[in-house]
Write an enzyme that holds these catalytic residues in place. Structure first.
Site, PDB file in Angstrom:
ATOM      1  N   SER A  59      -3.751   2.327  -7.196  1.00  0.00           N
ATOM      2  CA  SER A  59      -2.098   2.394  -6.768  1.00  0.00           C
ATOM      3  C   SER A  59      -1.616   0.954  -8.051  1.00  0.00           C
ATOM      4  O   SER A  59      -2.230  -0.042  -8.310  1.00  0.00           O
ATOM      5  CB  SER A  59      -1.735   2.504  -5.907  1.00  0.00           C
ATOM      6  N   ILE A  61       0.263  -2.731  -9.027  1.00  0.00           N
ATOM      7  CA  ILE A  61      -0.757  -3.996  -9.484  1.00  0.00           C
ATOM      8  C   ILE A  61      -2.136  -3.190 -10.352  1.00  0.00           C
ATOM      9  O   ILE A  61      -2.172  -3.135 -11.459  1.00  0.00           O
ATOM     10  CB  ILE A  61      -0.590  -4.835  -8.745  1.00  0.00           C
ATOM     11  N   SER A 189       1.329 -13.543  -2.969  1.00  0.00           N
ATOM     12  CA  SER A 189       2.540 -13.464  -3.187  1.00  0.00           C
ATOM     13  C   SER A 189       3.679 -14.681  -3.076  1.00  0.00           C
ATOM     14  O   SER A 189       3.042 -15.915  -2.435  1.00  0.00           O
ATOM     15  CB  SER A 189       2.422 -12.617  -1.768  1.00  0.00           C
ATOM     16  N   TYR A 202       2.988 -10.315   7.396  1.00  0.00           N
ATOM     17  CA  TYR A 202       2.221 -10.375   5.888  1.00  0.00           C
ATOM     18  C   TYR A 202       2.199 -11.408   5.564  1.00  0.00           C
ATOM     19  O   TYR A 202       1.146 -12.496   4.958  1.00  0.00           O
ATOM     20  CB  TYR A 202       3.411  -9.983   5.198  1.00  0.00           C
ATOM     21  N   LYS A 206      -0.565 -13.751   3.850  1.00  0.00           N
ATOM     22  CA  LYS A 206      -0.981 -14.228   2.664  1.00  0.00           C
ATOM     23  C   LYS A 206      -1.231 -15.903   2.743  1.00  0.00           C
ATOM     24  O   LYS A 206      -1.476 -17.351   2.131  1.00  0.00           O
ATOM     25  CB  LYS A 206       0.161 -13.593   2.185  1.00  0.00           C
ATOM     26  N   SER A 238       6.382  -1.620  -7.008  1.00  0.00           N
ATOM     27  CA  SER A 238       4.900  -1.087  -6.812  1.00  0.00           C
ATOM     28  C   SER A 238       5.093   0.597  -5.874  1.00  0.00           C
ATOM     29  O   SER A 238       6.728   0.540  -5.749  1.00  0.00           O
ATOM     30  CB  SER A 238       3.724  -1.371  -7.160  1.00  0.00           C
TER      31      SER A 238
HETATM   32  N1  LIG Z   1       4.262  -5.338  -5.001  1.00  0.00           N
HETATM   33  C1  LIG Z   1       4.585  -6.030  -4.783  1.00  0.00           C
HETATM   34  O1  LIG Z   1       6.097  -6.594  -5.163  1.00  0.00           O
HETATM   35  C2  LIG Z   1       4.267  -7.372  -4.786  1.00  0.00           C
HETATM   36  C3  LIG Z   1       3.902  -9.158  -4.777  1.00  0.00           C
HETATM   37  C4  LIG Z   1       3.819  -9.965  -4.608  1.00  0.00           C
HETATM   38  C5  LIG Z   1       2.102  -9.930  -3.938  1.00  0.00           C
HETATM   39  N2  LIG Z   1       2.119  -8.396  -4.019  1.00  0.00           N
HETATM   40  C6  LIG Z   1       0.564  -8.129  -4.010  1.00  0.00           C
HETATM   41  O2  LIG Z   1      -0.129  -7.723  -4.714  1.00  0.00           O
HETATM   42  C7  LIG Z   1      -1.445  -6.142  -4.159  1.00  0.00           C
HETATM   43  C8  LIG Z   1      -0.988  -4.613  -4.948  1.00  0.00           C
HETATM   44  O3  LIG Z   1       0.329  -4.499  -4.101  1.00  0.00           O
HETATM   45  P1  LIG Z   1       0.646  -3.517  -5.142  1.00  0.00           P
HETATM   46  O4  LIG Z   1       2.197  -3.841  -5.550  1.00  0.00           O
HETATM   47  O5  LIG Z   1       0.058  -2.748  -5.542  1.00  0.00           O
HETATM   48  O6  LIG Z   1       1.346  -2.123  -3.451  1.00  0.00           O
HETATM   49  P2  LIG Z   1      -0.117  -0.586  -3.566  1.00  0.00           P
HETATM   50  O7  LIG Z   1       1.353   0.243  -4.705  1.00  0.00           O
HETATM   51  O8  LIG Z   1       0.749  -0.369  -2.160  1.00  0.00           O
HETATM   52  O9  LIG Z   1      -1.525  -0.821  -3.542  1.00  0.00           O
HETATM   53  C9  LIG Z   1      -1.917  -1.263  -2.665  1.00  0.00           C
HETATM   54  C10 LIG Z   1      -3.341  -1.267  -2.194  1.00  0.00           C
HETATM   55  O10 LIG Z   1      -4.116  -1.969  -1.682  1.00  0.00           O
HETATM   56  C11 LIG Z   1      -5.263  -0.528  -1.214  1.00  0.00           C
HETATM   57  N3  LIG Z   1      -5.634  -0.717   0.024  1.00  0.00           N
HETATM   58  C12 LIG Z   1      -4.250  -0.722   0.568  1.00  0.00           C
HETATM   59  N4  LIG Z   1      -5.296  -0.450   1.628  1.00  0.00           N
HETATM   60  C13 LIG Z   1      -6.621  -0.979   1.437  1.00  0.00           C
HETATM   61  C14 LIG Z   1      -7.657  -0.702   2.034  1.00  0.00           C
HETATM   62  N5  LIG Z   1      -7.615  -0.968   3.568  1.00  0.00           N
HETATM   63  N6  LIG Z   1      -9.396  -0.742   1.866  1.00  0.00           N
HETATM   64  C15 LIG Z   1      -9.233  -0.995   0.354  1.00  0.00           C
HETATM   65  N7  LIG Z   1      -7.617  -0.528  -0.938  1.00  0.00           N
HETATM   66  C16 LIG Z   1      -6.606  -0.543   0.441  1.00  0.00           C
HETATM   67  C17 LIG Z   1      -4.519   0.741  -2.067  1.00  0.00           C
HETATM   68  O11 LIG Z   1      -5.306   1.408  -2.102  1.00  0.00           O
HETATM   69  P3  LIG Z   1      -5.549   3.315  -1.184  1.00  0.00           P
HETATM   70  O12 LIG Z   1      -4.752   2.850  -0.480  1.00  0.00           O
HETATM   71  O13 LIG Z   1      -6.004   4.246  -1.495  1.00  0.00           O
HETATM   72  O14 LIG Z   1      -6.936   2.324  -0.473  1.00  0.00           O
HETATM   73  C18 LIG Z   1      -3.810   0.610  -3.309  1.00  0.00           C
HETATM   74  O15 LIG Z   1      -4.879   0.658  -4.573  1.00  0.00           O
HETATM   75  C19 LIG Z   1      -0.671  -6.524  -3.126  1.00  0.00           C
HETATM   76  O16 LIG Z   1      -1.622  -8.019  -2.396  1.00  0.00           O
HETATM   77  C20 LIG Z   1       0.054  -6.973  -2.844  1.00  0.00           C
HETATM   78  O17 LIG Z   1       0.249  -7.936  -1.749  1.00  0.00           O
HETATM   79  C21 LIG Z   1       2.897  -7.312  -4.737  1.00  0.00           C
END
Ligand SMILES: NC(=O)c1ccc[n+]([C@@H]2O[C@H](COP(=O)([O-])OP(=O)(O)OC[C@H]3O[C@@H](n4cnc5c(N)ncnc54)[C@H](OP(=O)(O)O)[C@@H]3O)[C@@H](O)[C@H]2O)c1
Length: 336
Positions: A59, A61, A189, A202, A206, A238
């Site tokens: 999902s 990023i 983050s 959170y 981080k 996301s």
């Molecule tokens: N989007 C933002 O605004 C933002 C900003 C700063 C940093 N980030 C960071 O970017 C990263 C990706 O987040 P995203 O924004 O792409 O969110 P997302 O769409 O919710 O994706 C999160 C991913 O993490 C996986 N995940 C969750 N729990 C897990 C577990 N127990 N074991 C293995 N995988 C797991 C999920 O897959 P499954 O559910 O299939 O396991 C999913 O693929 C995160 O580290 C987040 O903190 C995001």
């Protein structure tokens, strides 16, 4: 001669400053990353053929990383808990790139199940013979006030975002040390650099990652070809808010808000790949005014606290009133 130097400096210095100012005003990343995107190595040249393991690839990023990396010709290991979603991502990668079925390994993995990480790492290495880049991307966020949040939620956030990432790194790093080359890239983050309301757990997880990888980097100075990078994105489109932890472990978030004000996933990932291709060690990726906020936090913390307090008050008030806390920082919140 002296006149020439003075003349050159007279024009050159203001010109450089002006370019930096324009970069900053219109930029969506830190200076090093923006320069790398203009004059550095192209991801298409540097990442072609490399074996890249992406966690959280089902999902957001991580999914976009899979698409852009496959177009660069990287071979992929895709991990997350939901195998069907990973298979969907793999199908899309194969459709839009020149990769063959064997070039993408779907490797379901739960970051919380640390006992399985050694076996998963062995499976990844066995398939491709080696791993060039590990991208620690899997994780979850939080939307809840500290006073209303169970300590179990804090434990879960640290177990997932921090210890899960440390555990995978622990198994992959010896393999990279043996080869004396490799990159470990971790998605932190802006909340890993500054405090954010509604995300005390959170942000802690981080900050812990920032401290861990900054320290680990200092232990690996005798391996010049081993690169440790952290990525600090601001808000990116996301499922992160939708999947966020709340006050209790299994309580879903009532409203995830809209995505309009956030950076596109494709732009964030493009900048990440530029950073990886150019060995940038810390990447700040955020639209204005979040980027400006990063700089203010680093250089003038007292002023940063002044601004933060105003914004935080508004965000907490909106959250308590059941409004969309995320889009209400700088835009009028939607009431319906
Ligand atoms: N989007 C933002 O605004 C933002 C900003 C700063 C940093 N980030 C960071 O970017 C990263 C990706 O987040 P995203 O924004 O792409 O969110 P997302 O769409 O919710 O994706 C999160 C991913 O993490 C996986 N995940 C969750 N729990 C897990 C577990 N127990 N074991 C293995 N995988 C797991 C999920 O897959 P499954 O559910 O299939 O396991 C999913 O693929 C995160 O580290 C987040 O903190 C995001």
């Amino acid at each position: 001669m002296d006149c020439c130097i003075i003349f050159a400096l007279w024009y050159f210095v203001p010109l450089v400053l002006l370019i930096h100012l324009l970069f900053f005003i219109f930029g969506d990343a830190d200076f090093a990353l923006l320069w790398a995107s203009l004059v550095g190595h192209k991801p298409e040249d540097k990442l072609k053929g490399l074996v890249v393991w992406v966690t959280g690839a089902s999902s957001g990023i991580g999914e976009e990383l899979a698409y852009q990396l496959s177009k660069c010709g990287s071979r992929l290991i895709l991990s997350a808990r939901r195998e069907e979603e990973l298979k969907r991502v793999k199908r899309n990668c194969l459709e839009y790139s020149n990769l063959q079925d064997d070039d993408i390994l779907v490797l379901p993995l739960d970051l919380l199940e640390r006992a399985s990480h050694e076996e998963k790492t062995k499976a990844a290495i066995q398939h491709f013979g080696h791993i060039d880049i590990l991208i620690n991307n899997g994780g979850r966020s939080q939307r809840s006030l500290f006073l209303e949040t169970s300590v179990d939620v804090y434990k879960a956030l640290m177990e997932l975002n921090f210890l899960g990432t440390v555990s995978i790194t622990k198994h992959v790093l010896p393999h990279m040390i043996q080869r004396a080359t490799g990159s470990i890239v971790t998605v932190s983050s802006v909340a890993g650099l500054a405090g954010v309301p509604l995300g005390t757990g959170y942000s802690s997880s981080k900050h812990a990652l920032q401290g861990f990888f900054n320290s680990l980097r200092t232990e690996l100075t005798s391996y010049p070809k081993l690169v440790i990078s952290t990525v600090c994105p601001g808000p990116v489109q996301s499922k992160i808010v939708h999947n966020a932890f709340t006050e209790e472990l299994n309580k879903p978030l009532a409203t995830a808000g809209d995505q309009e004000h956030k950076m596109s996933t494709s732009r964030c990932v493009r900048l990440m790949l530029v950073g990886i291709a150019n060995n940038v060690k810390e990447m700040w990726i955020a639209q204005q005014p979040f980027l400006l906020f990063h700089y203010v936090w680093q250089y003038t913390p007292t002023f940063a606290w002044f601004v933060t307090n105003i914004l935080a008050k508004k965000r907490v008030q909106n959250f308590k009133a059941g409004l969309d806390a995320d889009s209400s920082y700088f835009t009028k919140p939607k009431t319906s």
